[in-house]
Design an enzyme around this catalytic site. Structure first.
Site, PDB file in Angstrom:
ATOM      1  N   GLU A   1       0.766  -1.159  -0.049  1.00  0.00           N
ATOM      2  CA  GLU A   1       0.131   0.109  -0.046  1.00  0.00           C
ATOM      3  C   GLU A   1       0.832   1.456  -0.111  1.00  0.00           C
ATOM      4  OE1 GLU A   1      -3.302  -1.605   3.144  1.00  0.00           O
ATOM      5  OE2 GLU A   1      -2.303  -0.065   3.559  1.00  0.00           O
TER       6      GLU A   1
ATOM      7  N   CYS B   1       2.953   8.195   1.851  1.00  0.00           N
ATOM      8  CA  CYS B   1       3.386   7.560   2.992  1.00  0.00           C
ATOM      9  C   CYS B   1       3.750   6.179   2.403  1.00  0.00           C
ATOM     10  CB  CYS B   1       2.033   7.303   3.778  1.00  0.00           C
ATOM     11  SG  CYS B   1       2.540   6.283   5.180  1.00  0.00           S
TER      12      CYS B   1
ATOM     13  N   CYS C   1       4.950  -6.968   8.639  1.00  0.00           N
ATOM     14  CA  CYS C   1       5.873  -6.441   9.466  1.00  0.00           C
ATOM     15  C   CYS C   1       5.955  -7.569  10.776  1.00  0.00           C
ATOM     16  CB  CYS C   1       5.390  -5.165   9.941  1.00  0.00           C
ATOM     17  SG  CYS C   1       6.263  -4.260  11.475  1.00  0.00           S
TER      18      CYS C   1
ATOM     19  N   CYS D   1       3.027  -4.778  17.076  1.00  0.00           N
ATOM     20  CA  CYS D   1       2.452  -3.860  18.109  1.00  0.00           C
ATOM     21  C   CYS D   1       1.012  -4.282  17.931  1.00  0.00           C
ATOM     22  CB  CYS D   1       2.495  -2.586  17.463  1.00  0.00           C
ATOM     23  SG  CYS D   1       4.253  -1.789  17.310  1.00  0.00           S
TER      24      CYS D   1
ATOM     25  N   CYS E   1      -1.949  -2.691  15.794  1.00  0.00           N
ATOM     26  CA  CYS E   1      -1.672  -2.198  14.591  1.00  0.00           C
ATOM     27  C   CYS E   1      -2.090  -3.560  13.556  1.00  0.00           C
ATOM     28  CB  CYS E   1      -0.214  -1.975  14.356  1.00  0.00           C
ATOM     29  SG  CYS E   1       0.326  -1.510  12.581  1.00  0.00           S
TER      30      CYS E   1
ATOM     31  N   CYS F   1      -2.799   1.833   8.669  1.00  0.00           N
ATOM     32  CA  CYS F   1      -1.793   0.991   8.008  1.00  0.00           C
ATOM     33  C   CYS F   1      -2.328  -0.441   7.816  1.00  0.00           C
ATOM     34  CB  CYS F   1      -0.679   0.839   8.670  1.00  0.00           C
ATOM     35  SG  CYS F   1      -0.279   2.429   9.753  1.00  0.00           S
TER      36      CYS F   1
HETATM   37  N1  SAH Z   1       7.053   0.820  11.948  1.00  0.00           N
HETATM   38  C1  SAH Z   1       7.000   2.236  11.995  1.00  0.00           C
HETATM   39  C2  SAH Z   1       6.409   2.915  10.861  1.00  0.00           C
HETATM   40  C3  SAH Z   1       5.106   2.266  10.356  1.00  0.00           C
HETATM   41  S1  SAH Z   1       3.593   2.557  11.494  1.00  0.00           S
HETATM   42  C4  SAH Z   1       6.608   2.758  13.394  1.00  0.00           C
HETATM   43  O1  SAH Z   1       6.316   2.119  14.124  1.00  0.00           O
HETATM   44  O2  SAH Z   1       6.837   3.912  13.539  1.00  0.00           O
HETATM   45  C5  SAH Z   1       3.321   4.230  11.345  1.00  0.00           C
HETATM   46  C6  SAH Z   1       2.569   4.829  12.533  1.00  0.00           C
HETATM   47  O3  SAH Z   1       1.125   4.375  12.410  1.00  0.00           O
HETATM   48  C7  SAH Z   1       3.195   4.464  13.846  1.00  0.00           C
HETATM   49  O4  SAH Z   1       3.263   5.333  14.944  1.00  0.00           O
HETATM   50  C8  SAH Z   1       2.054   3.366  14.497  1.00  0.00           C
HETATM   51  O5  SAH Z   1       2.326   3.072  15.504  1.00  0.00           O
HETATM   52  C9  SAH Z   1       0.784   3.940  13.754  1.00  0.00           C
HETATM   53  N2  SAH Z   1      -0.341   3.018  13.783  1.00  0.00           N
HETATM   54  C10 SAH Z   1      -0.422   1.648  13.512  1.00  0.00           C
HETATM   55  N3  SAH Z   1      -1.601   1.135  13.474  1.00  0.00           N
HETATM   56  C11 SAH Z   1      -2.636   2.407  13.742  1.00  0.00           C
HETATM   57  C12 SAH Z   1      -3.868   2.715  13.674  1.00  0.00           C
HETATM   58  N4  SAH Z   1      -4.634   1.622  13.614  1.00  0.00           N
HETATM   59  N5  SAH Z   1      -4.170   3.842  13.939  1.00  0.00           N
HETATM   60  C13 SAH Z   1      -3.470   4.972  14.057  1.00  0.00           C
HETATM   61  N6  SAH Z   1      -2.102   4.689  14.184  1.00  0.00           N
HETATM   62  C14 SAH Z   1      -1.591   3.438  13.807  1.00  0.00           C
END
Ligand code: SAH
Length: 340
Positions: A90, A103, A110, A114, A117, A331
């Protein structure tokens, strides 16, 4: 065959030299590839035929196959691309008053895991190659007929888990005769791979750094971000301090607000204590709910109270306006849907 969009300036110059061509031709090549966006070397008008044939034999000018495109009411566009090995990625385009930002996805899946996520629900299959990173921007410019001015490395994947490719990508998109994305207009976001934060601090491109923090203490961060077990907050903060001292740049702290998990008055104060005295800027992000995950978005009241408390504690803070939430912009959601 090599992928030309994976070649840095140094690599192009080496190639030219080893083919008895003048190194300045690298600038011409960059202009043809990134400005004119040629699809065949035959389109080049200021180089000898023999050399163009040589280029044709040595390099492929790739593109990404567009599978689908979703457009949000606020102008955010999400692209689903298919790679040569059929993996899907994406890329998101956002329109701001200061320009267009893209972006970028860095990995297929990944491994950071987390808890909140969507991306992490699909394990990492591989890193994206340099040319696949570069092509995301080039394709968006081509498809929309626009000039991208900002890049955020915040798509699926952990950029510091694909460090070398991401760094070469940053160099390539920065070239003045090419895509020319100013280093101050580029932000790389990490969940906190501490050793790479040190390496990144020592790298001389003036690119911005964002840290996905999301919790103000180790107990909570361990629960929602497994990376914290490898690199606890004390080490993360130390690395951020080093980065700030070394680069003299302000660091962005991302903090998603999760209802009743990390969004109380106590959390706000804990966060203020943790970041006290650091040259940081806190970006509070409304959570995009993911149907497979138990987390909920904080209420408007809780978000504003959290914001107010950080302000009261004299921190630099903004509450991010959401974009594209009507098109699964969180994401990994579009990709997940397609894989299902
Ligand atoms: N791995 C890197 C970059 C990708 S995630 C990182 O962790 O920074 C980009 C951002 O989106 C991160 O801050 C992540 O925590 C956040 N993110 C992930 N899932 C999300 C969601 N469902 N809603 C809002 N932000 C989210």
């Amino acid at each position: 065959m090599e992928h030309i969009y994976g070649y840095t300036l140094e690599m192009l110059k080496d190639y030219l030299l080893s083919n008895s061509e003048k190194p300045f031709r690298s600038n011409q090549l960059i202009e043809w590839l990134y400005r004119h966006k040629i699809t065949s070397f035959k389109e080049i008008t200021n180089m000898k035929k023999d050399f163009l044939t040589k280029l044709e034999n040595d390099f492929v000018i790739d593109n990404l196959e567009l599978v689908t495109k979703q457009e949000s009411l606020d102008g955010t566009i999400k692209f689903l691309f298919r790679l040569a090995d059929y993996n899907l990625i994406e890329t998101v385009l956002m329109k701001h008053d200061y320009g267009y930002s893209v972006c970028v996805t860095t990995q297929v899946g990944c491994n950071m895991g987390c808890a909140f996520c969507a991306s992490g629900m699909k394990k990492k299959l591989r890193n994206l190659e340099v040319y696949e990173l570069v092509l995301q921007i080039l394709m968006v410019e081509k498809l929309q007929n626009i000039k991208v001015s900002h890049v955020v490395v915040m798509g699926i994947g952990e950029p510091f888990d694909n460090y070398d490719n991401v760094l070469n990508f940053l160099k390539i998109i920065n070239y003045p005769l090419g895509l020319e994305i100013g280093s101050r207009h580029i932000t790389v976001s990490t969940c906190g791979l501490v050793d790479k934060i040190y390496t990144y601090a020592d790298f001389d491109l003036q690119v911005n750094l964002a840290i996905s923090l999301h919790a103000p203490n180790d107990k909570l961060r361990n629960e929602i971000m497994p990376i914290n077990k490898a690199y606890p907050l004390k080490e993360l903060i130390k690395a951020i301090k080093y980065y700030i001292e070394k680069t003299n740049r302000r660091v962005t702290i991302e903090y998603i607000l999760l209802k009743d998990v990390n969004d109380t008055y106590l959390h706000a104060n804990e966060l203020a204590d943790l970041l006290h005295g650091l040259n940081v800027y806190i970006n509070l992000i409304p959570y995009n709910e993911v149907k497979e995950k138990p987390f909920k978005r904080s209420t408007k009241e809780a978000m504003h109270a959290f914001y107010d408390q950080l302000k009261k504690r004299s921190l630099n803070v903004t509450l991010r306006r959401e974009q594209g939430s009507d098109i699964d912009a969180a994401c990994g959601q579009l990709r997940s849907k397609h894989i299902e």
